[in-house]
Design a protein around this motif. Structure first.
Motif: not given
Ligand code: ADP
Length: 167
Positions: A12-15, A21-22, A25, A46, A92-93, A95, A102, A124, A128, A131
């Protein structure tokens, strides 16, 4: 594999927007599990640069017609979204150290809301580690080079978006 026995993970994420980086993962998750659902959170509180549909479209363009990686948006509790999709694992990723606090909190809440779900963290990849979507947006806003940070479709969209706003 029989359908009911597939191991399904949600990433999951907001991407806003998806970065390498995403992608790293998501691909590593696909290596471990049978199916991956990339869950794009609508997160109305957000302020996103891209709409939910745009964020979903970018990710779909990256993974094409992959049978094992699908993309869905959700506007509900992540735990409910996971249950509806028969996923038992949320990935979840992680970093630099700054993510830990969090992510630890998120994982505790997921456990409280649904103890049958497991939250798994992938470190990560070093390239990345620093990133983030917000760094990418800042670089794009001021015309910096995005090569190696985001895929070509996202790079194009970022350039177009900031050209439109006249920066
Ligand atoms: P959020 O909106 O909660 O910050 P994101 O949409 O940015 O989440 O990211 C979704 C997931 O991807 C999260 O688990 C975040 O830790 C992971 N993530 C984002 N950027 C990276 C990266 N560069 N390397 C590894 N994981 C990442």
């Amino acid at each position: 594999m029989m359908k009911g026995f597939e191991r399904i993970a949600i990433v999951p994420g907001s991407f806003d927007p998806i970065t390498y980086g995403h992608i790293d993962i998501i691909e590593r998750t696909a290596y471990i599990f049978d199916r991956v659902i990339v869950g794009v959170a609508s997160n109305p509180e957000k302020k996103a640069l891209f709409t939910l549909d745009e964020r979903v479209k970018f990710i779909k363009e990256v993974f094409g017609e992959s049978e094992r990686i699908s993309v869905k948006s959700y506007n509900k509790l992540l735990t409910d979204f996971a249950v509806e999709n028969n996923a038992k694992i949320i990935v979840r990723g992680l970093r630099a150290v700054s993510d830990f606090e969090r992510e630890f909190q998120i994982a505790q809440f997921i456990r409280k809301l649904n103890p049958t779900l497991e939250v798994l963290f992938l470190m990560s990849s070093p390239e990345y580690m620093y990133l983030s979507s917000s760094a990418v947006k800042e670089i794009a806003e001021f015309g910096g080079c995005l090569k190696g940070l985001v895929p070509a479709n996202v790079e194009k969209a970022l350039i177009a978006r900031f050209r439109k706003t006249g920066r």
